[in-house]
Enzyme design. Structure first.
Site, PDB file in Angstrom:
ATOM      1  N   GLN A 253      81.350  10.085  24.070  1.00  0.00           N
ATOM      2  CA  GLN A 253      81.651   9.228  22.916  1.00  0.00           C
ATOM      3  C   GLN A 253      80.518   8.255  22.634  1.00  0.00           C
ATOM      4  OE1 GLN A 253      84.373   9.722  20.837  1.00  0.00           O
ATOM      5  NE2 GLN A 253      84.344  11.523  22.126  1.00  0.00           N
ATOM      6  N   HIS A 256      77.846   9.213  20.045  1.00  0.00           N
ATOM      7  CA  HIS A 256      78.167   9.299  18.625  1.00  0.00           C
ATOM      8  C   HIS A 256      77.357   8.319  17.784  1.00  0.00           C
ATOM      9  CE1 HIS A 256      81.208  12.275  17.783  1.00  0.00           C
ATOM     10  NE2 HIS A 256      81.877  11.944  18.856  1.00  0.00           N
ATOM     11  N   GLU A 321      90.874   5.144  19.648  1.00  0.00           N
ATOM     12  CA  GLU A 321      90.816   6.411  18.920  1.00  0.00           C
ATOM     13  C   GLU A 321      91.151   7.566  19.862  1.00  0.00           C
ATOM     14  OE1 GLU A 321      87.535   8.952  16.320  1.00  0.00           O
ATOM     15  OE2 GLU A 321      86.876   7.504  17.800  1.00  0.00           O
ATOM     16  N   HIS A 322      90.482   7.615  21.008  1.00  0.00           N
ATOM     17  CA  HIS A 322      90.730   8.628  22.034  1.00  0.00           C
ATOM     18  C   HIS A 322      91.149   7.940  23.328  1.00  0.00           C
ATOM     19  CE1 HIS A 322      87.423  10.255  19.459  1.00  0.00           C
ATOM     20  NE2 HIS A 322      88.206  11.323  19.438  1.00  0.00           N
ATOM     21  N   ASP A 355      87.410  17.082  19.887  1.00  0.00           N
ATOM     22  CA  ASP A 355      86.393  16.873  18.867  1.00  0.00           C
ATOM     23  C   ASP A 355      86.043  18.164  18.139  1.00  0.00           C
ATOM     24  OD1 ASP A 355      86.149  14.178  19.290  1.00  0.00           O
ATOM     25  OD2 ASP A 355      84.383  14.328  20.571  1.00  0.00           O
ATOM     26  N   HIS A 414     122.395  -0.532 -15.544  1.00  0.00           N
ATOM     27  CA  HIS A 414     122.475   0.273 -14.328  1.00  0.00           C
ATOM     28  C   HIS A 414     123.928   0.665 -14.053  1.00  0.00           C
ATOM     29  CE1 HIS A 414     118.360  -0.902 -13.621  1.00  0.00           C
ATOM     30  NE2 HIS A 414     118.311  -0.279 -12.448  1.00  0.00           N
TER      31      HIS A 414
END
Length: 441
Positions: A253, A256, A321-322, A355, A414
């Site tokens: 990670q 990235h 995220e992970h 991924d 109504h």
């Protein structure tokens, strides 16, 4: 132990402080927001002319409007690459089909039918990052969901020049249009439309800070999936974890980008020290070593907790995220975890599998937004519509309650819309209701 990294041994006071630190919120950068606003306005006002100018200014590529859309047939890549692409596509398509939402209905209390209908969106746009690192996996983990949902028009945009393998992946995944456009200007083109590009109903896909900010500003004019930021991973490891596996996931990670974040939480000081030693050893051979080292220096945190339960509580505050659960009993730990984009169980579930090819989309919430948002899923490519059907008998059972609501809210039409269907002395009834006291007597 090395002091190059931020390492914490969590006592009671530090635990409270760390909980507050890990509970994150992502806020837009004002200067970036203004730059993106200017780009969006140029595209809205000048259409294709702005796209030509911005592509030349920002991407250093000269393209005419007729060259934006790629229509040439894609070239099949080498056999080994083709096999990997096909493997990923098969998994993603199977996952998408299994998670397709289904129409349903039930009878409510008065006997009316109520339910939901799901229809695919008609036209969507998909942003796929390109440039120095064309994210071929993003094409494979986004477009097939749209295709399996039944979306008829899928316009993909990616920065020029388009990598040939990425172009093949876009077409193989099901993109009906492919445009050589990147950045905030590509998002603007999808939202506003230009002379060359027709506007879409919803925009999907990750991107850099300009892309994410463009999606944020255009939300409402067009629907968007989510606003994913820099990649991040958290690993919870106990004394049974394999240090070299944990280190490899953290480094995966970190590569990235320089804003990626990595977090290790473990009750085992021995595992923490072994993981750091493995990180230093494995970093030596990485092609993106300088980038990884900057992440380790600026955006990595290694925490020695008192218990495994404490580690699991802290990771819920981080809302990663992970999340990798490198523990002896991952399914037990799973029951204690909330707020994650994707969870990887056990020692043999690398984040890279998610991924690239496992099946679920790798477009996931970041920056702590997993507390309220989820990752890209099949349902995002559908329009959900409520469906109601009353019989005369069902309406008769509930018409007095409708009349009461109409009285409380002062909406006489109504109430009449229900009573008129039953021919129940409408005027007399309305007069009686209006003469009554308020809702509290």
């Amino acid at each position: 132990m090395t002091s190059r990294y931020r390492i914490l041994s969590c006592d009671r006071e530090e635990f409270s402080q760390l909980r507050r630190e890990l509970h994150r919120r992502a806020f837009p950068n004002p200067e970036l927001a203004e730059r993106v606003r200017s780009i969006l306005e140029r595209v809205r006002a000048k259409g294709d002319t702005a796209l030509v100018e911005l592509t030349r200014e920002l991407d250093r590529v000269a393209l005419s409007p007729s060259e934006f859309c790629r229509k040439d047939p894609p070239k099949r890549p080498a056999a080994a690459i083709h096999k990997a692409l096909c493997w990923s596509l098969a998994n993603v398509r199977r996952f998408a089909r299994a998670s397709r939402p289904k129409d349903w209905r039930i009878r409510n209390r008065e006997g009316a039918w109520v339910g939901e209908r799901f229809l695919p969106l008609e036209r969507v746009g998909v942003y796929v990052p390109g440039g120095t690192a064309p994210l071929i996996s993003t094409a494979l983990m986004t477009i097939p969901f749209a295709r399996e949902a039944g979306v008829r028009e899928i316009a993909a945009v990616t920065p020029p020049p388009i990598d040939p393998v990425l172009y093949y992946a876009l077409r193989s995944a099901g993109a009906t249009e492919v445009y050589s456009l990147g950045g905030a200007q590509a998002v603007a083109a999808l939202a506003y439309g230009t002379e060359t590009i027709r506007p879409v109903d919803k925009i999907f896909g990750p991107g850099n800070s300009y892309v994410v900010e463009a999606k944020r500003q255009l939300f409402g004019l067009v629907a968007v999936d989510l606003l994913p930021g820099p990649s991040e991973v958290a690993v919870v490891a106990d004394e049974h974890a394999q240090a070299r596996f944990v280190a490899a996931d953290l480094l995966a990670q970190a590569e990235h980008g320089p804003s990626s974040r990595i977090l290790l939480l473990t009750p085992s000081r021995k595992v923490l020290e072994e993981v750091i030693a493995q990180i230093e050893e494995q970093t030596e051979t990485l092609p993106r070593r300088s980038m990884v080292e900057s992440v380790l220096r600026d955006h990595a945190l290694f925490v020695s907790t008192r218990t495994l339960e404490e580690a699991l509580e802290l990771v819920g505050e981080f809302a990663p995220e992970h999340l990798s659960l490198a523990v002896r009993r991952p399914h037990e730990a799973l029951r204690q975890v909330r707020h994650c984009g994707a969870i990887y169980l056990g020692s043999y579930s690398p984040v890279a599998a998610g991924d690239f090819l496992a099946g679920p989309s790798h477009t996931l919430p970041t920056g702590g937004s997993a507390r309220a948002f989820d990752g890209l899923r099949m349902e995002h490519f559908f329009q959900r519509t409520s469906v109601l059907e009353y019989s005369k008998a069902a309406l008769a059972r509930v018409e007095p309650q409708i009349a009461r609501f109409a009285q409380i809210e002062g909406l006489a039409a109504h109430g009449r819309s229900a009573s008129v269907r039953l021919d129940r002395g409408i005027r007399a009834k309305e007069a009686g209701l209006l003469a009554e006291k308020g809702p509290f007597g």
